[in-house]
Design a protein around this motif. Structure first.
Motif, mmCIF file in Angstrom:
data_model
loop_
_atom_site.group_PDB
_atom_site.id
_atom_site.type_symbol
_atom_site.label_atom_id
_atom_site.label_comp_id
_atom_site.label_asym_id
_atom_site.label_seq_id
_atom_site.Cartn_x
_atom_site.Cartn_y
_atom_site.Cartn_z
ATOM 1 N N LYS A 144 -45.434 15.820 -7.711
ATOM 2 C CA LYS A 144 -44.311 16.606 -7.607
ATOM 3 C C LYS A 144 -43.079 16.588 -7.688
ATOM 4 C CE LYS A 144 -41.635 19.412 -3.988
ATOM 5 N NZ LYS A 144 -41.611 19.520 -2.683
ATOM 6 N N VAL A 145 -42.788 15.258 -7.616
ATOM 7 C CA VAL A 145 -41.356 14.714 -8.273
ATOM 8 C C VAL A 145 -42.008 14.328 -10.013
ATOM 9 C CG1 VAL A 145 -40.110 12.660 -8.669
ATOM 10 C CG2 VAL A 145 -41.076 12.853 -6.544
ATOM 11 N N GLN B 53 -41.063 18.175 -11.132
ATOM 12 C CA GLN B 53 -39.468 18.860 -10.539
ATOM 13 C C GLN B 53 -38.729 17.425 -12.105
ATOM 14 O OE1 GLN B 53 -39.512 16.866 -7.105
ATOM 15 N NE2 GLN B 53 -38.376 18.460 -6.167
ATOM 16 N N GLN C 97 -30.573 8.753 1.785
ATOM 17 C CA GLN C 97 -31.035 9.460 1.164
ATOM 18 C C GLN C 97 -30.954 9.637 -0.274
ATOM 19 O OE1 GLN C 97 -34.079 10.811 2.483
ATOM 20 N NE2 GLN C 97 -33.230 9.323 4.366
ATOM 21 N N SER D 114 -36.640 11.895 -4.671
ATOM 22 C CA SER D 114 -37.604 12.610 -3.762
ATOM 23 C C SER D 114 -36.459 13.784 -3.342
ATOM 24 C CB SER D 114 -38.841 12.449 -3.278
ATOM 25 O OG SER D 114 -38.341 11.324 -2.218
ATOM 26 N N GLN D 115 -35.095 12.930 -2.043
ATOM 27 C CA GLN D 115 -34.687 13.661 -1.725
ATOM 28 C C GLN D 115 -33.551 14.747 -2.438
ATOM 29 O OE1 GLN D 115 -37.101 13.762 0.650
ATOM 30 N NE2 GLN D 115 -35.379 13.871 1.889
ATOM 31 N N GLU E 54 -34.815 17.533 -4.475
ATOM 32 C CA GLU E 54 -34.855 18.781 -3.122
ATOM 33 C C GLU E 54 -33.252 19.632 -3.012
ATOM 34 O OE1 GLU E 54 -37.042 19.701 -2.174
ATOM 35 O OE2 GLU E 54 -39.255 19.033 -3.223
ATOM 36 N N THR E 55 -32.379 18.024 -3.137
ATOM 37 C CA THR E 55 -31.133 18.366 -2.386
ATOM 38 C C THR E 55 -30.319 18.554 -3.494
ATOM 39 O OG1 THR E 55 -30.619 16.249 -1.956
ATOM 40 C CG2 THR E 55 -31.303 16.963 -0.343
ATOM 41 N N LYS E 56 -30.652 18.005 -4.533
ATOM 42 C CA LYS E 56 -29.501 17.988 -5.948
ATOM 43 C C LYS E 56 -28.210 17.811 -5.874
ATOM 44 C CE LYS E 56 -32.293 20.609 -7.820
ATOM 45 N NZ LYS E 56 -32.859 22.274 -8.224
#
Length: 289
Positions: free
Chosen positions: A102-103, A106, A152, A157-158, A161-163
């Motif tokens: 997934k990473v 992205q 984080q 990965s975080q 997700e959070t940008k």
């Protein structure tokens, strides 16, 4: 292959009050490695005894931490060529069940969005400005200024997700994407800051070390020059050091990520995590026998 009956019998003995029996069972289960995790997790769900639950949870963590340690050691000893692989290993410390594909997907997606708009004859500055537009304006990445010390910020990965991330995590993602597009952007280990350098080795006679300019990934890809680095070091009262201007190794980048995490967890008072992360950092320090 491990024997399910044997594993489950051993797991049932984890709550044994006899420390010698517990020690033997613990070592035996540990020797199975990651293969035992499925059985341990299943037993955890069915366990009612808090001692057994705690021992199962600790054992799962011990196995997973051992794998991270082993993978990081192998990555470093094999030459630390793939920065993405290195940062994914660190990510696995906190997120052992992470879907790494997934990473990777992205990152590929952001790369593709830049590649589609990339002009063949674009100058280095034009290339970086396009990267900045896609990375910051379209995908919305930014520096986490409100909670800068959050651990984080160091887990890729975080951040994806959070940008939001810290100086080094944003620089890592930025440079990985740039290099996938054959744009020569590399990390520079500046004290109290982490920046990127655009390196054109064919122009070493014009530019010192072939570095055309620097990029601040934390500040929306701001482009600046060598004089700005001079000024920054002067403010910190630091003497000139070549390494503050030139690209550093992937191993140095991962070491800095680990130091950031150690600092973040010290701030939170998580002494167990601090000890484990120091163990990972020591893999880079201890000379090979």
């Amino acid at each position: 292959m491990i024997n399910p009956t044997e594993v489950n019998s051993l797991i049932r003995l984890l709550d044994d009050p006899d420390t010698e029996i517990y020690g033997h069972v613990h070592e035996k289960l540990l020797s199975y490695g990651t293969e035992a995790i499925t059985y341990l997790e299943s037993a955890f769900e069915q366990a009612f005894d808090p001692t057994q639950q705690e021992r199962i949870a600790n054992l799962v963590h011990e196995i997973q931490f051992g794998t991270v340690k082993n993978d990081l050691k192998l990555w470093y000893q094999s030459g630390a060529f793939d920065l993405l692989q290195g940062i994914l290993i660190i990510n696995r410390y906190q997120y052992p069940d992470l879907d790494e594909q997934k990473v990777i997907n992205q990152i590929e997606s952001i790369k593709r969005d830049i590649w589609i708009q990339m002009m063949n004859e674009a100058s280095p500055v034009e290339q970086v400005k396009l990267m900045n537009h896609v990375f910051y304006s379209i995908h919305g990445f930014s520096g986490n200024t409100t909670n800068h010390r959050d651990p984080q910020n160091s887990y890729i990965s975080q951040v994806l997700e959070t940008k939001k991330g810290n100086q080094i995590s944003l620089a890592i993602i930025y440079s990985i994407i740039a290099q996938k597009l054959d744009i020569p952007v590399y990390g520079v280990n500046l004290p109290q800051h982490f920046i990127l350098a655009y390196l054109d080795e064919s122009r070493e006679s014009e530019f010192e070390g072939g570095i055309l300019f620097y990029i601040n990934a934390f500040n929306k890809g701001f482009i600046f020059g060598r004089r700005d680095v001079d000024m920054f070091l002067k403010q910190l009262n630091l003497q000139f050091d070549k390494q503050f201007y030139e690209p550093c190794s992937n191993a140095d980048i991962i070491k800095r990520v680990l130091r950031n995490l150690i600092s973040a967890y010290e701030h939170l008072g998580s002494s167990e995590k601090v000890d484990e992360l120091n163990e990972l950092l020591n893999l880079f320090i201890i000379p090979e026998a």
